[in-house]
Scaffold this motif. Sequence first.
Motif, PDB file in Angstrom:
ATOM      1  N   PHE A   2     -24.207 -28.856  10.579  1.00  0.00           N
ATOM      2  CA  PHE A   2     -24.736 -28.165   9.411  1.00  0.00           C
ATOM      3  C   PHE A   2     -25.383 -26.860   9.875  1.00  0.00           C
ATOM      4  N   LYS A   3     -24.930 -25.759   9.332  1.00  0.00           N
ATOM      5  CA  LYS A   3     -25.472 -24.464   9.724  1.00  0.00           C
ATOM      6  C   LYS A   3     -26.854 -24.260   9.116  1.00  0.00           C
ATOM      7  N   VAL A   4     -27.744 -23.664   9.907  1.00  0.00           N
ATOM      8  CA  VAL A   4     -29.090 -23.352   9.413  1.00  0.00           C
ATOM      9  C   VAL A   4     -29.329 -21.857   9.581  1.00  0.00           C
ATOM     10  N   ASP A   5     -30.153 -21.305   8.713  1.00  0.00           N
ATOM     11  CA  ASP A   5     -30.411 -19.859   8.738  1.00  0.00           C
ATOM     12  C   ASP A   5     -31.283 -19.455   9.923  1.00  0.00           C
ATOM     13  N   THR A   6     -32.296 -20.263  10.220  1.00  0.00           N
ATOM     14  CA  THR A   6     -33.252 -19.906  11.267  1.00  0.00           C
ATOM     15  C   THR A   6     -33.585 -21.108  12.130  1.00  0.00           C
ATOM     16  N   VAL A   7     -33.453 -20.962  13.439  1.00  0.00           N
ATOM     17  CA  VAL A   7     -33.864 -22.010  14.374  1.00  0.00           C
ATOM     18  C   VAL A   7     -35.302 -21.709  14.793  1.00  0.00           C
ATOM     19  N   VAL A   8     -36.213 -22.600  14.435  1.00  0.00           N
ATOM     20  CA  VAL A   8     -37.628 -22.432  14.760  1.00  0.00           C
ATOM     21  C   VAL A   8     -37.956 -23.083  16.096  1.00  0.00           C
ATOM     22  N   ASP A   9     -37.430 -24.307  16.325  1.00  0.00           N
ATOM     23  CA  ASP A   9     -37.738 -25.058  17.539  1.00  0.00           C
ATOM     24  C   ASP A   9     -36.619 -26.072  17.752  1.00  0.00           C
ATOM     25  N   SER A  10     -35.829 -25.881  18.803  1.00  0.00           N
ATOM     26  CA  SER A  10     -34.660 -26.743  19.024  1.00  0.00           C
ATOM     27  C   SER A  10     -34.997 -28.075  19.691  1.00  0.00           C
ATOM     28  N   ILE A  11     -36.191 -28.183  20.285  1.00  0.00           N
ATOM     29  CA  ILE A  11     -36.555 -29.423  20.975  1.00  0.00           C
ATOM     30  C   ILE A  11     -36.758 -30.547  19.972  1.00  0.00           C
ATOM     31  N   GLY A  12     -36.142 -31.684  20.249  1.00  0.00           N
ATOM     32  CA  GLY A  12     -36.244 -32.832  19.356  1.00  0.00           C
ATOM     33  C   GLY A  12     -35.022 -33.041  18.491  1.00  0.00           C
ATOM     34  N   ALA A  13     -34.092 -32.082  18.493  1.00  0.00           N
ATOM     35  CA  ALA A  13     -32.905 -32.209  17.649  1.00  0.00           C
ATOM     36  C   ALA A  13     -32.034 -33.398  18.071  1.00  0.00           C
ATOM     37  N   GLY A  14     -31.898 -33.591  19.378  1.00  0.00           N
ATOM     38  CA  GLY A  14     -31.093 -34.713  19.857  1.00  0.00           C
ATOM     39  C   GLY A  14     -31.711 -36.050  19.507  1.00  0.00           C
ATOM     40  N   ASP A  15     -33.043 -36.119  19.501  1.00  0.00           N
ATOM     41  CA  ASP A  15     -33.720 -37.357  19.123  1.00  0.00           C
ATOM     42  C   ASP A  15     -33.539 -37.633  17.633  1.00  0.00           C
ATOM     43  N   ALA A  16     -33.590 -36.584  16.827  1.00  0.00           N
ATOM     44  CA  ALA A  16     -33.351 -36.732  15.387  1.00  0.00           C
ATOM     45  C   ALA A  16     -31.935 -37.238  15.141  1.00  0.00           C
ATOM     46  N   PHE A  17     -30.984 -36.681  15.887  1.00  0.00           N
ATOM     47  CA  PHE A  17     -29.596 -37.108  15.784  1.00  0.00           C
ATOM     48  C   PHE A  17     -29.478 -38.602  16.103  1.00  0.00           C
ATOM     49  N   ALA A  18     -30.085 -39.019  17.210  1.00  0.00           N
ATOM     50  CA  ALA A  18     -30.017 -40.420  17.615  1.00  0.00           C
ATOM     51  C   ALA A  18     -30.647 -41.325  16.568  1.00  0.00           C
ATOM     52  N   ALA A  19     -31.812 -40.936  16.054  1.00  0.00           N
ATOM     53  CA  ALA A  19     -32.502 -41.754  15.056  1.00  0.00           C
ATOM     54  C   ALA A  19     -31.642 -41.963  13.814  1.00  0.00           C
ATOM     55  N   ALA A  20     -30.999 -40.888  13.355  1.00  0.00           N
ATOM     56  CA  ALA A  20     -30.187 -40.986  12.145  1.00  0.00           C
ATOM     57  C   ALA A  20     -28.902 -41.775  12.387  1.00  0.00           C
ATOM     58  N   VAL A  21     -28.252 -41.543  13.520  1.00  0.00           N
ATOM     59  CA  VAL A  21     -27.024 -42.280  13.834  1.00  0.00           C
ATOM     60  C   VAL A  21     -27.302 -43.774  13.956  1.00  0.00           C
ATOM     61  N   LEU A  22     -28.324 -44.128  14.722  1.00  0.00           N
ATOM     62  CA  LEU A  22     -28.605 -45.540  14.975  1.00  0.00           C
ATOM     63  C   LEU A  22     -29.076 -46.252  13.709  1.00  0.00           C
ATOM     64  N   SER A  23     -29.971 -45.621  12.959  1.00  0.00           N
ATOM     65  CA  SER A  23     -30.447 -46.251  11.727  1.00  0.00           C
ATOM     66  C   SER A  23     -29.300 -46.404  10.726  1.00  0.00           C
ATOM     67  N   SER A  24     -28.455 -45.387  10.627  1.00  0.00           N
ATOM     68  CA  SER A  24     -27.317 -45.463   9.701  1.00  0.00           C
ATOM     69  C   SER A  24     -26.347 -46.573  10.104  1.00  0.00           C
ATOM     70  N   HIS A  25     -26.098 -46.683  11.404  1.00  0.00           N
ATOM     71  CA  HIS A  25     -25.204 -47.738  11.881  1.00  0.00           C
ATOM     72  C   HIS A  25     -25.761 -49.121  11.537  1.00  0.00           C
ATOM     73  N   LEU A  26     -27.045 -49.320  11.767  1.00  0.00           N
ATOM     74  CA  LEU A  26     -27.656 -50.617  11.470  1.00  0.00           C
ATOM     75  C   LEU A  26     -27.696 -50.895   9.972  1.00  0.00           C
ATOM     76  N   GLN A  27     -27.680 -49.837   9.169  1.00  0.00           N
ATOM     77  CA  GLN A  27     -27.702 -49.995   7.717  1.00  0.00           C
ATOM     78  C   GLN A  27     -26.311 -50.117   7.107  1.00  0.00           C
ATOM     79  N   GLY A  28     -25.284 -50.139   7.960  1.00  0.00           N
ATOM     80  CA  GLY A  28     -23.935 -50.416   7.485  1.00  0.00           C
ATOM     81  C   GLY A  28     -23.064 -49.218   7.181  1.00  0.00           C
ATOM     82  N   PHE A  29     -23.508 -48.018   7.515  1.00  0.00           N
ATOM     83  CA  PHE A  29     -22.670 -46.833   7.312  1.00  0.00           C
ATOM     84  C   PHE A  29     -21.497 -46.851   8.284  1.00  0.00           C
ATOM     85  N   ARG A  30     -20.363 -46.273   7.863  1.00  0.00           N
ATOM     86  CA  ARG A  30     -19.241 -46.068   8.783  1.00  0.00           C
ATOM     87  C   ARG A  30     -19.663 -45.077   9.855  1.00  0.00           C
ATOM     88  N   TRP A  31     -18.942 -45.100  10.994  1.00  0.00           N
ATOM     89  CA  TRP A  31     -19.321 -44.216  12.097  1.00  0.00           C
ATOM     90  C   TRP A  31     -19.258 -42.743  11.715  1.00  0.00           C
TER      91      TRP A  31
END
Length: 320
Positions: free
Chosen positions: A247-276
Amino acid sequence: MNPMDIVTIGETMVLMSPQKSGPLRYVPGFHKQMGGAESNVAIGATRLGCSVGWISQVGDDEFGRYITQNIRSEGVDVSQVVSTGKAPTGVFFKEKKNAKQTRVYYYRANSAASQMSTEQLPYEYLKNARLLHLTGITPALSESCKQMMFDLITWAKAEGILVSFDPNVRLTLWSKEEAAQVLHDLAIQADILLPGIPEGELMCGESDPVKIASYFRQKGVDNVIVKLGPEGAYYDCEGEQAQVSGFKVDTVVDSIGAGDAFAAAVLSSHLQGFRWDEAVKRGNAAGALVVMTEGDYEGLPDTEELDAFMAQKIEDDVLR
Protein backbone atom coordinates in the motif's frame (compact mmCIF):
# COMPACT_ATOMS: atom_id res chain seq x y z
CA MET A 1 -4.60 -21.34 32.82
CA ASN A 2 -6.43 -19.69 29.92
CA PRO A 3 -5.42 -20.57 26.33
CA MET A 4 -3.46 -17.90 24.46
CA ASP A 5 -3.48 -17.28 20.72
CA ILE A 6 0.14 -16.13 20.62
CA VAL A 7 3.03 -16.17 23.07
CA THR A 8 6.29 -14.42 22.24
CA ILE A 9 9.59 -14.00 24.07
CA GLY A 10 12.28 -11.35 23.74
CA GLU A 11 13.80 -8.09 24.90
CA THR A 12 12.08 -4.73 25.03
CA MET A 13 14.14 -1.64 25.80
CA VAL A 14 13.54 1.96 26.63
CA LEU A 15 13.76 4.00 23.44
CA MET A 16 15.08 7.55 23.54
CA SER A 17 13.80 9.43 20.50
CA PRO A 18 15.48 12.70 19.50
CA GLN A 19 13.51 15.91 19.60
CA LYS A 20 14.95 16.95 16.26
CA SER A 21 16.75 15.49 13.24
CA GLY A 22 20.50 15.44 12.81
CA PRO A 23 23.54 13.81 14.43
CA LEU A 24 22.93 12.95 18.08
CA ARG A 25 25.75 15.21 19.22
CA TYR A 26 23.61 18.18 18.16
CA VAL A 27 20.32 16.91 19.63
CA PRO A 28 19.42 18.86 22.79
CA GLY A 29 16.91 16.39 24.21
CA PHE A 30 14.95 13.17 23.85
CA HIS A 31 11.55 11.80 24.73
CA LYS A 32 11.10 8.39 26.31
CA GLN A 33 9.30 5.57 24.51
CA MET A 34 9.85 1.82 24.32
CA GLY A 35 10.67 -0.61 21.55
CA GLY A 36 11.15 -4.31 21.04
CA ALA A 37 10.31 -6.51 18.08
CA GLU A 38 8.51 -9.17 20.09
CA SER A 39 6.48 -6.77 22.23
CA ASN A 40 5.59 -4.81 19.09
CA VAL A 41 4.14 -8.00 17.61
CA ALA A 42 2.40 -8.78 20.91
CA ILE A 43 0.75 -5.34 21.05
CA GLY A 44 -0.10 -5.41 17.35
CA ALA A 45 -1.76 -8.83 17.53
CA THR A 46 -3.64 -7.84 20.69
CA ARG A 47 -5.06 -4.77 18.96
CA LEU A 48 -6.18 -7.04 16.14
CA GLY A 49 -8.19 -9.26 18.44
CA CYS A 50 -5.78 -11.97 19.64
CA SER A 51 -4.97 -12.98 23.20
CA VAL A 52 -1.22 -12.59 23.56
CA GLY A 53 1.41 -13.20 26.22
CA TRP A 54 4.89 -11.68 26.29
CA ILE A 55 7.75 -13.37 28.18
CA SER A 56 10.89 -11.44 29.09
CA GLN A 57 13.21 -10.29 31.83
CA VAL A 58 13.63 -6.65 32.80
CA GLY A 59 15.75 -4.86 35.36
CA ASP A 60 14.33 -4.11 38.79
CA ASP A 61 14.50 -0.45 37.89
CA GLU A 62 12.23 2.36 36.76
CA PHE A 63 12.79 1.55 33.08
CA GLY A 64 11.78 -2.08 33.67
CA ARG A 65 8.65 -1.01 35.50
CA TYR A 66 7.83 1.49 32.75
CA ILE A 67 8.08 -1.21 30.06
CA THR A 68 6.06 -3.81 31.94
CA GLN A 69 3.37 -1.30 32.85
CA ASN A 70 3.08 -0.02 29.27
CA ILE A 71 2.80 -3.45 27.70
CA ARG A 72 0.26 -4.55 30.32
CA SER A 73 -1.82 -1.46 29.57
CA GLU A 74 -2.06 -2.58 25.94
CA GLY A 75 -3.87 -5.76 27.01
CA VAL A 76 -0.86 -8.09 26.67
CA ASP A 77 -0.41 -10.66 29.44
CA VAL A 78 2.89 -9.94 31.24
CA SER A 79 2.46 -12.43 34.08
CA GLN A 80 5.60 -14.31 33.02
CA VAL A 81 7.89 -11.26 32.90
CA VAL A 82 10.69 -11.55 35.46
CA SER A 83 12.20 -8.55 37.22
CA THR A 84 15.83 -8.93 38.32
CA GLY A 85 18.13 -6.79 40.41
CA LYS A 86 21.21 -8.39 38.86
CA ALA A 87 21.16 -6.51 35.53
CA PRO A 88 19.62 -3.32 34.11
CA THR A 89 16.93 -2.82 31.51
CA GLY A 90 18.40 -2.11 28.06
CA VAL A 91 18.25 1.32 26.40
CA PHE A 92 18.59 2.45 22.78
CA PHE A 93 18.68 5.78 20.96
CA LYS A 94 17.33 6.75 17.56
CA GLU A 95 19.15 9.17 15.31
CA LYS A 96 17.16 10.75 12.48
CA LYS A 97 19.42 11.94 9.71
CA ASN A 98 16.37 12.94 7.66
CA ALA A 99 12.80 11.81 7.04
CA LYS A 100 13.92 8.61 5.31
CA GLN A 101 17.11 7.70 7.16
CA THR A 102 17.13 6.51 10.76
CA ARG A 103 20.02 4.99 12.68
CA VAL A 104 19.78 3.14 15.98
CA TYR A 105 22.36 2.94 18.78
CA TYR A 106 21.94 0.13 21.31
CA TYR A 107 23.10 0.04 24.94
CA ARG A 108 21.99 -3.47 25.78
CA ALA A 109 25.19 -5.42 26.58
CA ASN A 110 24.66 -7.52 29.73
CA SER A 111 21.08 -6.30 30.00
CA ALA A 112 18.48 -8.10 32.10
CA ALA A 113 16.95 -9.79 29.05
CA SER A 114 20.35 -11.07 27.91
CA GLN A 115 20.50 -13.13 31.12
CA MET A 116 17.48 -15.25 30.16
CA SER A 117 18.05 -19.00 29.93
CA THR A 118 16.26 -22.29 29.26
CA GLU A 119 15.91 -22.95 32.99
CA GLN A 120 13.59 -19.97 33.33
CA LEU A 121 11.11 -20.98 30.63
CA PRO A 122 7.53 -21.31 31.93
CA TYR A 123 6.62 -24.48 30.05
CA GLU A 124 3.17 -24.90 31.62
CA TYR A 125 2.29 -21.40 30.46
CA LEU A 126 3.75 -21.98 26.99
CA LYS A 127 1.66 -25.14 26.54
CA ASN A 128 -1.44 -22.95 26.34
CA ALA A 129 -0.23 -21.11 23.20
CA ARG A 130 -1.64 -21.81 19.76
CA LEU A 131 1.41 -20.14 18.21
CA LEU A 132 4.87 -19.25 19.51
CA HIS A 133 6.47 -16.23 17.82
CA LEU A 134 10.26 -15.96 17.91
CA THR A 135 12.79 -13.61 16.34
CA GLY A 136 16.47 -13.72 15.48
CA ILE A 137 17.24 -10.92 17.91
CA THR A 138 16.96 -13.05 21.05
CA PRO A 139 19.66 -15.63 20.18
CA ALA A 140 22.07 -12.75 19.46
CA LEU A 141 21.81 -11.38 23.00
CA SER A 142 23.97 -14.02 24.72
CA GLU A 143 25.01 -17.67 24.67
CA SER A 144 22.31 -18.54 27.20
CA CYS A 145 19.66 -16.82 25.07
CA LYS A 146 20.88 -18.63 21.97
CA GLN A 147 20.66 -22.00 23.67
CA MET A 148 17.24 -21.09 25.07
CA MET A 149 15.95 -20.38 21.57
CA PHE A 150 17.06 -23.73 20.22
CA ASP A 151 15.65 -25.55 23.24
CA LEU A 152 12.38 -23.64 22.98
CA ILE A 153 11.79 -24.25 19.29
CA THR A 154 12.62 -27.95 19.69
CA TRP A 155 10.21 -28.22 22.62
CA ALA A 156 7.42 -26.36 20.77
CA LYS A 157 7.71 -28.62 17.74
CA ALA A 158 7.49 -31.71 19.98
CA GLU A 159 4.40 -30.24 21.67
CA GLY A 160 2.71 -29.54 18.32
CA ILE A 161 2.67 -25.76 18.85
CA LEU A 162 2.96 -23.66 15.70
CA VAL A 163 6.18 -21.66 15.52
CA SER A 164 6.63 -18.44 13.56
CA PHE A 165 10.09 -16.99 13.10
CA ASP A 166 11.18 -13.54 11.95
CA PRO A 167 14.99 -13.52 11.42
CA ASN A 168 15.15 -9.80 12.24
CA VAL A 169 18.91 -9.59 11.70
CA ARG A 170 20.93 -7.37 14.05
CA LEU A 171 24.55 -7.56 12.88
CA THR A 172 25.64 -5.11 15.56
CA LEU A 173 25.08 -7.92 18.08
CA TRP A 174 27.12 -10.72 16.48
CA SER A 175 29.22 -11.65 13.48
CA LYS A 176 27.71 -12.11 10.05
CA GLU A 177 28.99 -15.70 9.93
CA GLU A 178 27.45 -16.71 13.25
CA ALA A 179 24.20 -14.91 12.48
CA ALA A 180 23.88 -16.68 9.12
CA GLN A 181 24.35 -20.13 10.63
CA VAL A 182 22.21 -19.69 13.74
CA LEU A 183 19.35 -17.95 11.96
CA HIS A 184 19.35 -20.57 9.22
CA ASP A 185 19.23 -23.40 11.73
CA LEU A 186 16.33 -21.80 13.59
CA ALA A 187 14.48 -20.81 10.41
CA ILE A 188 14.31 -24.33 9.00
CA GLN A 189 12.47 -25.47 12.13
CA ALA A 190 9.71 -22.87 11.83
CA ASP A 191 6.17 -23.46 10.57
CA ILE A 192 5.85 -19.83 9.41
CA LEU A 193 8.96 -17.95 8.27
CA LEU A 194 8.97 -14.18 7.73
CA PRO A 195 12.29 -13.06 6.19
CA GLY A 196 13.12 -9.94 4.23
CA ILE A 197 15.39 -9.96 1.18
CA PRO A 198 18.59 -9.09 3.13
CA GLU A 199 17.81 -11.86 5.61
CA GLY A 200 17.22 -14.31 2.79
CA GLU A 201 20.59 -13.38 1.30
CA LEU A 202 22.26 -13.93 4.65
CA MET A 203 20.62 -17.28 5.41
CA CYS A 204 20.57 -18.98 2.02
CA GLY A 205 22.50 -16.78 -0.43
CA GLU A 206 19.44 -15.92 -2.53
CA SER A 207 18.09 -12.43 -3.25
CA ASP A 208 15.07 -13.39 -5.34
CA PRO A 209 11.94 -13.81 -3.16
CA VAL A 210 10.77 -16.83 -5.16
CA LYS A 211 14.11 -18.57 -4.66
CA ILE A 212 14.24 -17.65 -0.96
CA ALA A 213 10.80 -19.11 -0.40
CA SER A 214 11.56 -22.18 -2.49
CA TYR A 215 14.77 -22.84 -0.56
CA PHE A 216 13.06 -22.90 2.82
CA ARG A 217 10.02 -24.78 1.53
CA GLN A 218 12.41 -27.51 0.37
CA LYS A 219 13.92 -27.48 3.87
CA GLY A 220 10.51 -28.34 5.30
CA VAL A 221 9.09 -24.93 6.23
CA ASP A 222 5.38 -25.06 5.35
CA ASN A 223 4.81 -21.32 5.01
CA VAL A 224 7.33 -18.72 3.84
CA ILE A 225 6.41 -15.07 3.44
CA VAL A 226 9.14 -12.79 2.10
CA LYS A 227 8.77 -9.11 2.98
CA LEU A 228 9.45 -6.71 0.10
CA GLY A 229 9.00 -3.36 1.85
CA PRO A 230 6.84 -0.88 -0.12
CA GLU A 231 6.42 -3.49 -2.86
CA GLY A 232 4.45 -5.77 -0.53
CA ALA A 233 5.32 -9.42 0.04
CA TYR A 234 5.70 -12.74 -1.75
CA TYR A 235 4.26 -15.84 -0.12
CA ASP A 236 4.70 -19.56 -0.69
CA CYS A 237 2.32 -21.18 1.76
CA GLU A 238 1.03 -24.75 1.69
CA GLY A 239 1.54 -25.00 -2.06
CA GLU A 240 0.12 -21.59 -2.99
CA GLN A 241 2.41 -18.86 -4.29
CA ALA A 242 1.78 -15.22 -5.19
CA GLN A 243 3.05 -11.69 -4.71
CA VAL A 244 0.72 -9.31 -2.88
CA SER A 245 1.20 -5.62 -3.64
CA GLY A 246 1.95 -3.13 -0.90
CA PHE A 247 0.00 0.00 0.00
CA LYS A 248 1.53 3.29 -1.08
CA VAL A 249 1.79 6.05 1.52
CA ASP A 250 2.35 9.76 0.94
CA THR A 251 4.87 10.32 3.74
CA VAL A 252 7.15 7.94 5.62
CA VAL A 253 7.57 9.30 9.16
CA ASP A 254 9.35 6.35 10.81
CA SER A 255 10.05 3.02 9.10
CA ILE A 256 11.12 1.15 12.25
CA GLY A 257 8.47 -1.30 13.40
CA ALA A 258 6.89 -1.88 10.00
CA GLY A 259 8.07 -5.49 9.85
CA ASP A 260 6.66 -6.16 13.32
CA ALA A 261 3.31 -4.68 12.27
CA PHE A 262 3.37 -6.93 9.21
CA ALA A 263 4.05 -10.00 11.36
CA ALA A 264 1.33 -9.10 13.87
CA ALA A 265 -1.29 -8.70 11.15
CA VAL A 266 -0.28 -11.81 9.19
CA LEU A 267 -0.18 -14.06 12.25
CA SER A 268 -3.38 -12.75 13.82
CA SER A 269 -5.20 -13.00 10.48
CA HIS A 270 -3.99 -16.56 9.97
CA LEU A 271 -5.18 -17.60 13.42
CA GLN A 272 -8.52 -15.92 12.74
CA GLY A 273 -9.07 -18.02 9.62
CA PHE A 274 -8.14 -15.64 6.80
CA ARG A 275 -6.68 -17.13 3.61
CA TRP A 276 -2.94 -16.59 3.19
CA ASP A 277 -3.38 -13.99 0.44
CA GLU A 278 -5.77 -12.04 2.67
CA ALA A 279 -3.47 -12.36 5.69
CA VAL A 280 -0.50 -11.05 3.69
CA LYS A 281 -2.55 -8.16 2.33
CA ARG A 282 -3.54 -7.21 5.87
CA GLY A 283 0.12 -7.43 6.85
CA ASN A 284 1.05 -5.03 4.06
CA ALA A 285 -1.64 -2.60 5.19
CA ALA A 286 -0.51 -2.73 8.83
CA GLY A 287 3.08 -2.04 7.79
CA ALA A 288 1.98 0.96 5.72
CA LEU A 289 0.03 2.42 8.63
CA VAL A 290 2.97 2.11 11.01
CA VAL A 291 5.48 3.95 8.80
CA MET A 292 3.20 6.99 8.88
CA THR A 293 3.47 7.28 12.69
CA GLU A 294 6.29 8.18 15.06
CA GLY A 295 7.45 5.36 17.36
CA ASP A 296 7.88 1.60 17.29
CA TYR A 297 4.39 0.51 18.31
CA GLU A 298 2.24 3.62 18.62
CA GLY A 299 0.92 3.36 15.05
CA LEU A 300 -0.07 -0.29 15.23
CA PRO A 301 -3.70 -0.41 14.06
CA ASP A 302 -6.68 -2.07 15.65
CA THR A 303 -9.08 -4.08 13.48
CA GLU A 304 -11.36 -1.14 12.74
CA GLU A 305 -8.47 1.09 11.67
CA LEU A 306 -6.92 -1.63 9.52
CA ASP A 307 -10.18 -2.43 7.73
CA ALA A 308 -10.96 1.26 7.18
CA PHE A 309 -7.49 1.93 5.73
CA MET A 310 -7.75 -1.01 3.34
CA ALA A 311 -11.27 -0.03 2.26
CA GLN A 312 -10.19 3.57 1.62
CA LYS A 313 -7.19 2.46 -0.44
CA ILE A 314 -9.41 0.22 -2.56
CA GLU A 315 -11.87 3.08 -3.08
CA ASP A 316 -9.04 5.45 -4.03
CA ASP A 317 -7.72 2.95 -6.58
CA VAL A 318 -11.17 2.61 -8.15
CA LEU A 319 -11.55 6.39 -8.46
CA ARG A 320 -8.15 6.89 -10.11
